[in-house]
Design a protein around this motif. Structure first.
Motif, short mmCIF file in Angstrom:
data_model
loop_
_atom_site.label_atom_id
_atom_site.label_comp_id
_atom_site.label_asym_id
_atom_site.label_seq_id
_atom_site.Cartn_x
_atom_site.Cartn_y
_atom_site.Cartn_z
N ARG A 125 0.99 -1.25 0.07
CA ARG A 125 -0.01 -0.17 -0.10
C ARG A 125 0.74 1.30 -0.02
NH1 ARG A 125 -3.18 -3.37 3.31
NH2 ARG A 125 -5.38 -3.65 2.40
N LEU A 126 2.00 1.28 0.63
CA LEU A 126 2.77 2.48 0.68
C LEU A 126 3.36 2.75 -0.52
CD1 LEU A 126 4.51 2.05 4.15
CD2 LEU A 126 3.11 3.83 3.75
N ARG A 127 3.77 1.57 -1.27
CA ARG A 127 4.22 1.61 -2.71
C ARG A 127 3.33 2.54 -3.76
NH1 ARG A 127 4.34 -3.65 -5.46
NH2 ARG A 127 2.19 -3.24 -5.75
N ILE A 128 2.03 2.82 -3.35
CA ILE A 128 1.19 3.74 -4.07
C ILE A 128 1.84 5.25 -4.04
CG2 ILE A 128 -1.14 4.62 -4.38
CD1 ILE A 128 -2.10 1.97 -3.07
N ILE A 129 2.40 5.24 -2.84
CA ILE A 129 2.86 6.74 -2.80
C ILE A 129 4.23 6.92 -3.19
CG2 ILE A 129 3.22 8.50 -0.72
CD1 ILE A 129 0.90 7.49 0.68
N GLY A 130 5.06 5.63 -2.47
CA GLY A 130 6.39 5.65 -2.62
C GLY A 130 6.89 5.66 -4.01
N SER A 131 5.94 5.22 -5.19
CA SER A 131 6.14 5.06 -6.45
C SER A 131 6.03 6.31 -7.16
CB SER A 131 5.33 3.86 -7.35
OG SER A 131 4.01 4.34 -7.02
N LEU A 132 5.66 7.54 -6.80
CA LEU A 132 5.14 8.59 -7.33
C LEU A 132 6.64 9.49 -7.45
CD1 LEU A 132 2.08 9.85 -5.35
CD2 LEU A 132 2.07 9.06 -7.52
N ARG A 133 7.55 9.05 -7.34
CA ARG A 133 8.91 9.54 -7.36
C ARG A 133 9.14 10.88 -6.48
NH1 ARG A 133 11.39 6.51 -10.98
NH2 ARG A 133 10.26 5.49 -12.72
N LEU A 134 8.58 10.73 -5.43
CA LEU A 134 8.59 11.91 -4.31
C LEU A 134 9.92 12.15 -3.82
CD1 LEU A 134 5.48 11.22 -2.40
CD2 LEU A 134 5.97 12.91 -4.01
N ALA A 185 7.26 20.58 5.67
CA ALA A 185 6.41 19.47 5.16
C ALA A 185 7.28 18.78 4.21
CB ALA A 185 5.08 20.07 4.56
N THR A 186 7.89 19.31 3.35
CA THR A 186 8.73 19.03 2.25
C THR A 186 9.69 17.88 2.76
OG1 THR A 186 8.21 20.75 0.75
CG2 THR A 186 9.86 19.09 0.29
N LEU A 187 10.42 18.25 3.89
CA LEU A 187 11.44 17.49 4.58
C LEU A 187 10.84 16.45 5.09
CD1 LEU A 187 13.64 20.28 6.51
CD2 LEU A 187 14.46 18.77 4.71
N THR A 188 9.68 16.39 5.64
CA THR A 188 9.01 15.26 6.21
C THR A 188 8.63 14.22 5.28
OG1 THR A 188 7.79 16.59 7.75
CG2 THR A 188 6.98 14.54 7.59
N VAL A 189 8.24 14.68 3.99
CA VAL A 189 7.92 13.85 2.84
C VAL A 189 9.30 13.17 2.19
CG1 VAL A 189 7.12 13.69 0.42
CG2 VAL A 189 5.79 14.95 2.08
N ALA A 190 10.32 14.04 2.24
CA ALA A 190 11.70 13.44 1.84
C ALA A 190 12.13 12.16 2.78
CB ALA A 190 12.43 14.67 1.94
N ALA A 191 11.98 12.75 4.07
CA ALA A 191 12.30 11.43 5.00
C ALA A 191 11.52 10.42 4.66
CB ALA A 191 12.10 12.04 6.32
N SER A 238 10.82 15.81 -3.62
CA SER A 238 10.95 16.37 -2.41
C SER A 238 12.15 17.09 -2.09
CB SER A 238 10.46 15.33 -1.39
OG SER A 238 11.48 14.22 -1.51
N TYR A 239 13.20 16.25 -2.47
CA TYR A 239 14.51 16.98 -2.21
C TYR A 239 15.14 18.05 -3.13
CZ TYR A 239 16.22 13.45 1.23
OH TYR A 239 16.37 12.48 2.38
N LEU A 240 14.68 18.04 -4.37
CA LEU A 240 14.62 19.24 -5.08
C LEU A 240 13.98 20.55 -4.61
CD1 LEU A 240 14.57 17.53 -8.69
CD2 LEU A 240 16.66 18.69 -7.72
N THR A 241 12.65 20.16 -4.22
CA THR A 241 11.91 21.13 -3.57
C THR A 241 12.69 21.79 -2.34
OG1 THR A 241 9.97 20.27 -4.37
CG2 THR A 241 9.88 21.88 -2.74
N LEU A 278 1.93 10.97 5.75
CA LEU A 278 0.68 11.76 6.21
C LEU A 278 0.94 12.95 6.52
CD1 LEU A 278 -1.50 8.73 7.70
CD2 LEU A 278 -1.66 9.75 5.35
N ALA A 279 1.80 13.16 7.56
CA ALA A 279 2.02 14.49 7.94
C ALA A 279 2.53 15.56 7.12
CB ALA A 279 3.01 14.45 9.08
N GLY A 280 3.60 14.98 6.34
CA GLY A 280 4.09 15.92 5.06
C GLY A 280 3.16 16.28 4.10
N GLY A 281 2.10 15.19 3.62
CA GLY A 281 1.26 15.48 2.52
C GLY A 281 0.06 16.08 3.33
N ALA A 282 -0.33 15.98 4.43
CA ALA A 282 -1.52 16.83 4.79
C ALA A 282 -1.42 18.31 4.73
CB ALA A 282 -1.60 16.27 6.25
#
Length: 519
Positions: free
Chosen positions: A356-365, A436-442, A369-372, A493-497
């Motif tokens: 299930r996490l692959r749905i989000i992880g496969s979005l090349r975040l 938020a972007t750092l959280t998603v990157a982590a 996220s690191y570029l952002t 969830l925290a970063g994406g929220a």
């Protein structure tokens, strides 16, 4: 009993009673010191006989008759170096014996019958202790006993409860073997906390009641082959240092929770509904074992042989070592598809699977996220520098304006330009967006490192049908590393929220602006 000729090595045959009369005990002890043994006697007080022999033998041993060579000669019975070996063959011991804390420096051996209770708790057996073919009609207590030599209980029959709790066996202990067969335990068999320094044999032993081996330490090899177990068998917290043989054993519902058995062999064993929670089975052999309905929660199965294992309905939650490079080998006897399909790999409400996490992880975040993050940091750094430069420029322009006003000349264009320089904006939401972007990157980093490659690169259908790989490996990988899965989910969830909130908020402002403008 008739007197035995001095220095005679002939066995003393006593078919009548040996009472607790001091004179009679002294006569028997005198014969035993010279190397004689007792057959088929009815002993009224074993403690009295033991004390009498100890008083005459100065607590030293002679080798058993079977081990004496022609050159062996018994010492004079009056010598301070007098030796003895008390050998009792057959016979019956009548009293409810309280033999606790005895210091037995001789051997009881073969076919004795204890008619009542036999308490050898905390007794010290200084040499080999032989209870082969012995029958204990009542309770047999060996709790805290110490066996310095070999302990033999082959073919022994325990009609009541048998207690070997915290007993210490420094040499080999045999409760089953080829000579007299396995021991028979009619009631509760307690070995809790016992320690076996040498090898231990329970071959062919029979446990009619509960058997407790909880916390037992087996320093050598132990053999439970062909043993028959009764109601409940417990090896909770037991430690098997050497090879532990349980081949073909019937251990349904047995408890091996927290046991350490890295070299155990359970080939073809019946282990349905057994409890192996948090057990260390590293390198163990479970080939063709029946583990249907067993609890393997948290068990370590690194390098374990699980070929053709039946895991129908088994709980494999947090089990370690079920996937990875160590499992990527050719298999000729795979686990059945139905067994793998019905096994339980995660808690009932554990929805945070890697699949299930692959749905989000496969979005090349990961890269985005690191570029952002880099873009926001560069913008903030540049804005800080630029705003400082603009402030200095405006201050210089203001000073020049005051100077020019004094002489009455017109302002140069550069003064006008510098005085109108504006600061670059650093809105508060940009800081929140950076967090938020750092959280998603982590979260993306944890997913990239911790998510098994089986799940990252393949779906379950492709893994099993196109690649013909075991289903249980994929599912074990899918539910592995629960702490990383939930940390990854929380960070996503925290970063994406916040990002979702910001996008919705800005969209609503734009919509409101458009509608207000059209009005």
């Amino acid at each position: 009993m008739g007197r035995v000729p001095p220095n005679s090595l002939e066995e003393v045959r006593v078919d009548a009673e040996i009472s607790d009369d001091p004179a009679a005990l002294k006569e028997i002890a005198d014969a035993v010191v010279r190397g004689c043994s007792i057959r088929y006697a009815r002993i009224k007080s074993l403690r009295g006989l033991i004390n009498a022999v100890q008083a005459h033998s100065h607590a030293k041993l002679a080798p058993p008759a079977a081990e004496r060579g022609k050159s062996w000669k018994p010492p004079n019975k009056d010598s301070p170096d007098a030796l003895t070996h008390l050998a009792i063959y057959g016979g019956e011991i009548d009293d409810d014996g309280d033999y606790q804390r005895l210091d037995i420096r001789f051997t009881l051996t073969l076919r004795i019958r204890f008619a009542g209770i036999a308490r050898f708790d905390r007794t010290h057996f200084g040499e080999d202790a032989g209870f082969d073919k012995t029958r204990f009609c009542g309770h047999a207590g060996f709790s805290g006993a110490r066996f310095d030599g070999e302990a033999r209980f082959e073919g022994a029959q325990f009609d009541g409860n048998a207690g070997f709790d915290k007993a210490r066996f420094y040499m080999d202990a045999r409760f089953g073997g080829p000579s007299f067969g396995g021991a028979s335990f009619g009631g509760y068999a307690g070995f809790g906390g016992a320690s076996f320094g040498g090898n231990a044999g329970f071959i062919g032993s029979r446990f009619a009641g509960n058997a407790d081996f909880g916390g037992v330490s087996f320093g050598g090899n132990v053999n439970f082959s062909e043993a028959i177990y009764g109601e409940l068998t417990m090896f909770t917290g037991a430690c098997f240092v050497g090879v532990a043989l349980f081949g073909k054993a019937k251990l349904e519902a047995a408890c091996f929770s927290r046991a350490i058995a890295p070299r155990a062999i359970f080939t073809l064993a019946k282990l349905a509904k057994a409890d192996f929670s948090d057990a260390d089975l590293t390198g163990a052999s479970l080939n063709s074992a029946d583990l249907s309905g067993a609890n393997l929660t948290g068990a370590s199965l690194f390098r374990a042989d699980v070929s053709q294992m039946d895991i129908t309905g088994a709980r494999l939650i947090r089990a370690r070592g079920l996937f990875g490079k160590g499992r990527a080998i050719a298999r000729t006897k795979p686990i059945g598809e139905h067994a793998a399909q019905t096994a339980i790999y995660g808690w009932k409400y554990d929805l945070a699977t890697w699949e299930r996490l692959r749905i989000i992880g496969s979005l090349r975040l990961f890269g985005v996220s690191y570029l952002t993050v880099i873009a926001i940091v560069l913008y903030a750094t540049f804005a800080k520098w630029y705003n400082a430069f603009a402030a200095d420029a405006r201050e210089s322009a203001e000073a020049a304006r005051d100077m020019i006003d004094g002489v009455g000349e017109s302002f140069p264009i550069w003064v006008t330009v510098l005085s109108q320089l504006q600061d670059l904006p650093l809105p508060t939401h940009l800081g929140w967006q950076l967090l938020a972007t750092l959280t998603v990157a982590a979260a993306a980093t944890i997913y990239a490192i911790c998510c098994p490659s089986e799940v990252q690169e393949q779906t379950e259908v492709r893994w099993t049908r196109a690649m013909n790989q075991p289903l249980w490996e994929y599912r074990a990988a899918n539910w592995s590393r629960w702490w990383a899965r939930y940390l990854c989910l929380v960070l996503f969830l925290a970063g994406g929220a916040y990002s979702a909130y910001y996008i919705v908020w800005r969209t609503m402002i734009a919509i409101g602006y458009l509608f207000s403008g059209s009005a």
